[in-house]
Scaffold this active site. Structure first.
Site, PDB file in Angstrom:
ATOM      1  N   GLY A  99      42.003   8.611 -50.644  1.00  0.00           N
ATOM      2  CA  GLY A  99      42.556   7.864 -51.775  1.00  0.00           C
ATOM      3  C   GLY A  99      44.074   7.928 -51.787  1.00  0.00           C
ATOM      4  O   GLY A  99      44.754   7.166 -51.106  1.00  0.00           O
ATOM      5  N   GLY A 100      44.617   8.865 -52.561  1.00  0.00           N
ATOM      6  CA  GLY A 100      46.067   8.944 -52.777  1.00  0.00           C
ATOM      7  C   GLY A 100      46.891   8.915 -51.497  1.00  0.00           C
ATOM      8  O   GLY A 100      47.902   8.205 -51.417  1.00  0.00           O
ATOM      9  N   ASN A 106      41.206   4.215 -49.331  1.00  0.00           N
ATOM     10  CA  ASN A 106      40.740   3.566 -50.568  1.00  0.00           C
ATOM     11  C   ASN A 106      41.961   3.423 -51.473  1.00  0.00           C
ATOM     12  O   ASN A 106      42.438   4.410 -52.034  1.00  0.00           O
ATOM     13  CB  ASN A 106      39.671   4.438 -51.234  1.00  0.00           C
ATOM     14  CG  ASN A 106      39.306   3.918 -52.615  1.00  0.00           C
ATOM     15  OD1 ASN A 106      39.609   2.763 -52.958  1.00  0.00           O
ATOM     16  ND2 ASN A 106      38.661   4.751 -53.423  1.00  0.00           N
ATOM     17  N   TRP A 107      42.441   2.201 -51.572  1.00  0.00           N
ATOM     18  CA  TRP A 107      43.669   1.985 -52.342  1.00  0.00           C
ATOM     19  C   TRP A 107      43.430   2.047 -53.853  1.00  0.00           C
ATOM     20  O   TRP A 107      44.380   2.067 -54.619  1.00  0.00           O
ATOM     21  CB  TRP A 107      44.273   0.620 -51.998  1.00  0.00           C
ATOM     22  CG  TRP A 107      44.927   0.542 -50.648  1.00  0.00           C
ATOM     23  CD1 TRP A 107      44.865   1.477 -49.628  1.00  0.00           C
ATOM     24  CD2 TRP A 107      45.756  -0.519 -50.158  1.00  0.00           C
ATOM     25  NE1 TRP A 107      45.603   1.055 -48.557  1.00  0.00           N
ATOM     26  CE2 TRP A 107      46.157  -0.173 -48.844  1.00  0.00           C
ATOM     27  CE3 TRP A 107      46.182  -1.735 -50.686  1.00  0.00           C
ATOM     28  CZ2 TRP A 107      46.978  -0.998 -48.076  1.00  0.00           C
ATOM     29  CZ3 TRP A 107      47.000  -2.564 -49.920  1.00  0.00           C
ATOM     30  CH2 TRP A 107      47.395  -2.188 -48.633  1.00  0.00           C
ATOM     31  N   LYS A 108      42.185   2.032 -54.261  1.00  0.00           N
ATOM     32  CA  LYS A 108      41.850   1.961 -55.693  1.00  0.00           C
ATOM     33  C   LYS A 108      42.618   0.787 -56.326  1.00  0.00           C
ATOM     34  O   LYS A 108      42.830  -0.216 -55.660  1.00  0.00           O
ATOM     35  CB  LYS A 108      42.151   3.289 -56.387  1.00  0.00           C
ATOM     36  CG  LYS A 108      41.538   4.478 -55.652  1.00  0.00           C
ATOM     37  CD  LYS A 108      41.488   5.708 -56.483  1.00  0.00           C
ATOM     38  CE  LYS A 108      41.082   6.884 -55.616  1.00  0.00           C
ATOM     39  NZ  LYS A 108      40.523   7.997 -56.346  1.00  0.00           N
ATOM     40  N   SER A 157      40.816  14.477 -51.786  1.00  0.00           N
ATOM     41  CA  SER A 157      42.133  15.067 -51.539  1.00  0.00           C
ATOM     42  C   SER A 157      42.391  15.377 -50.064  1.00  0.00           C
ATOM     43  O   SER A 157      42.985  16.406 -49.732  1.00  0.00           O
ATOM     44  CB  SER A 157      42.328  16.315 -52.413  1.00  0.00           C
ATOM     45  OG  SER A 157      42.247  15.957 -53.788  1.00  0.00           O
ATOM     46  N   HIS A 168      31.171   4.542 -55.257  1.00  0.00           N
ATOM     47  CA  HIS A 168      32.261   5.516 -55.427  1.00  0.00           C
ATOM     48  C   HIS A 168      32.065   6.217 -56.777  1.00  0.00           C
ATOM     49  O   HIS A 168      31.600   5.602 -57.739  1.00  0.00           O
ATOM     50  CB  HIS A 168      33.602   4.788 -55.377  1.00  0.00           C
ATOM     51  CG  HIS A 168      34.773   5.719 -55.329  1.00  0.00           C
ATOM     52  ND1 HIS A 168      35.257   6.346 -56.448  1.00  0.00           N
ATOM     53  CD2 HIS A 168      35.522   6.164 -54.288  1.00  0.00           C
ATOM     54  CE1 HIS A 168      36.280   7.124 -56.092  1.00  0.00           C
ATOM     55  NE2 HIS A 168      36.461   7.031 -54.781  1.00  0.00           N
ATOM     56  N   GLY A 195      41.119  13.041 -56.180  1.00  0.00           N
ATOM     57  CA  GLY A 195      42.342  12.823 -56.955  1.00  0.00           C
ATOM     58  C   GLY A 195      42.836  14.064 -57.670  1.00  0.00           C
ATOM     59  O   GLY A 195      43.694  13.981 -58.552  1.00  0.00           O
ATOM     60  N   GLU A 214      33.989   6.890 -59.087  1.00  0.00           N
ATOM     61  CA  GLU A 214      34.624   6.208 -60.228  1.00  0.00           C
ATOM     62  C   GLU A 214      33.759   5.051 -60.709  1.00  0.00           C
ATOM     63  O   GLU A 214      33.699   4.759 -61.905  1.00  0.00           O
ATOM     64  CB  GLU A 214      36.039   5.761 -59.827  1.00  0.00           C
ATOM     65  CG  GLU A 214      36.976   6.954 -59.726  1.00  0.00           C
ATOM     66  CD  GLU A 214      38.125   6.801 -58.747  1.00  0.00           C
ATOM     67  OE1 GLU A 214      38.455   5.667 -58.359  1.00  0.00           O
ATOM     68  OE2 GLU A 214      38.692   7.844 -58.369  1.00  0.00           O
ATOM     69  N   GLU A 244      31.720  12.862 -51.161  1.00  0.00           N
ATOM     70  CA  GLU A 244      32.940  13.020 -51.942  1.00  0.00           C
ATOM     71  C   GLU A 244      32.638  13.863 -53.172  1.00  0.00           C
ATOM     72  O   GLU A 244      32.189  13.329 -54.201  1.00  0.00           O
ATOM     73  CB  GLU A 244      33.460  11.655 -52.399  1.00  0.00           C
ATOM     74  CG  GLU A 244      33.857  10.729 -51.278  1.00  0.00           C
ATOM     75  CD  GLU A 244      34.930   9.767 -51.735  1.00  0.00           C
ATOM     76  OE1 GLU A 244      36.014   9.800 -51.168  1.00  0.00           O
ATOM     77  OE2 GLU A 244      34.703   9.018 -52.694  1.00  0.00           O
TER      78      GLU A 244
HETATM   79  C1  PEP Z   1      38.777   8.481 -53.064  1.00  0.00           C
HETATM   80  O1  PEP Z   1      39.330   7.667 -53.780  1.00  0.00           O
HETATM   81  O2  PEP Z   1      37.706   8.204 -52.528  1.00  0.00           O
HETATM   82  C2  PEP Z   1      39.433   9.773 -52.842  1.00  0.00           C
HETATM   83  C3  PEP Z   1      38.834  10.656 -52.076  1.00  0.00           C
HETATM   84  O3  PEP Z   1      40.643   9.978 -53.471  1.00  0.00           O
HETATM   85  P1  PEP Z   1      41.684  11.165 -53.141  1.00  0.00           P
HETATM   86  O4  PEP Z   1      41.858  11.209 -51.644  1.00  0.00           O
HETATM   87  O5  PEP Z   1      42.932  10.768 -53.857  1.00  0.00           O
HETATM   88  O6  PEP Z   1      41.088  12.435 -53.637  1.00  0.00           O
END
Ligand code: PEP
Length: 255
Positions: free
Chosen positions: A233-234, A9-11, A212, A95, A173, A97, A167
């Site tokens: 994500g990251g 997930n590039w956000k 994470s 998601h 994040g 967010e 999640e």
């Molecule tokens: C996400 O954006 O769905 C996510 C899990 O981010 P991260 O891996 O950065 O925690």
């Protein structure tokens, strides 16, 4: 047999030149995957770039949001049919967010998942509790409610064509990953909840863990019986990290 799946997930990150090298590196790294699948969910303006870089490779692509409406006067929205035109296979729905920053409630999330399915996309429906909810011992209540809303709207047939992602909001994040045991417990709870509706669908449903996920913790998470891969994500923005996570999914996949 559930296929392991790693989804990036590039956000709201990226630029045309940065994406080019990231996508090329992921294509090269994913070429050796034998069993697991992988995908990236990119910002809308980069869908054409993802399509041209990833077509014919082992990497699928998708978007991070979709309208619940098929068309019309919804300024700023993007329909599921539009995503299909760019070759998307997946779309993230609900998601945390989107739920927290953009006010998406369970009904909206369910409607978006339904719109995605109707257009032939695979929705990746995200659920998860906040830190206060976990500390208040209501994780199962919260996740159970989120899952039930989607299951009520989609039915067993719709869920069979979807992916779920657990999640925990406190892990997204933050660098704070759920332990493999914490992830497994919630994944097993979700699968058990859905088995009460349709055992075959529940046994076949891919349930990803997100929060994470990194190259250093992916293998132990994906080794758990009900963890079918990761939503990342990251770490998905760093080619070598994401490739290592995809390889961990591949190694975790039983023959
Ligand atoms: C996400 O954006 O769905 C996510 C899990 O981010 P991260 O891996 O950065 O925690």
């Amino acid at each position: 047999m559930r296929q392991r799946l790693a989804v990036g997930n590039w956000k709201m990150h990226g630029s045309l030149p940065e994406n080019r090298s990231l996508l090329d590196a992921i294509v090269a790294g994913a070429a050796g995957l034998r069993r697991a699948a992988c995908a990236v969910c990119v910002p809308f303006p980069y869908l054409a770039q993802a399509q041209s870089a990833l077509a014919g490779s082992k990497v699928a692509w998708g978007a991070q949001n979709v309208s619940q409406h098929p068309r019309g006067a919804f300024t700023g929205e993007v329909s599921a049919a539009m995503l299909r035109e760019f070759g998307c296979r997946y779309v993230l729905v609900g998601h945390s967010e989107r739920r927290q920053l953009f006010g998406e409630d369970d009904a909206t999330v369910a409607a978006k998942a339904g719109a995605a399915l109707a257009a032939g996309l695979t929705p990746i429906v995200c659920v998860g509790e906040t830190l206060a909810e976990r500390e208040g011992n209501v994780t199962e209540e919260v996740v159970g409610r989120q899952v039930a809303a989607v299951a009520d709207a989609l039915g067993a047939g719709g869920l069979a064509a979807s992916v779920l992602a657990y999640e925990p909001v406190w892990a997204i994040g933050t660098g704070k990953t759920a332990t493999p045991e914490q992830a497994q417990a919630v994944h097993a709870f979700i699968r058990g909840q859905l088995a009460g509706r349709d055992g075959k669908m529940a046994a076949a449903l891919q349930i990803l863990y997100g929060g994470s996920v990194k190259a250093s913790n992916a293998a132990e998470l994906f080794a758990k019986a009900d963890v079918d891969g990761g939503l990342v994500g990251g770490a998905a923005l760093v080619a070598q990290e994401f490739i290592a996570i995809c390889k961990a999914a591949d190694s975790a996949q039983p023959d």
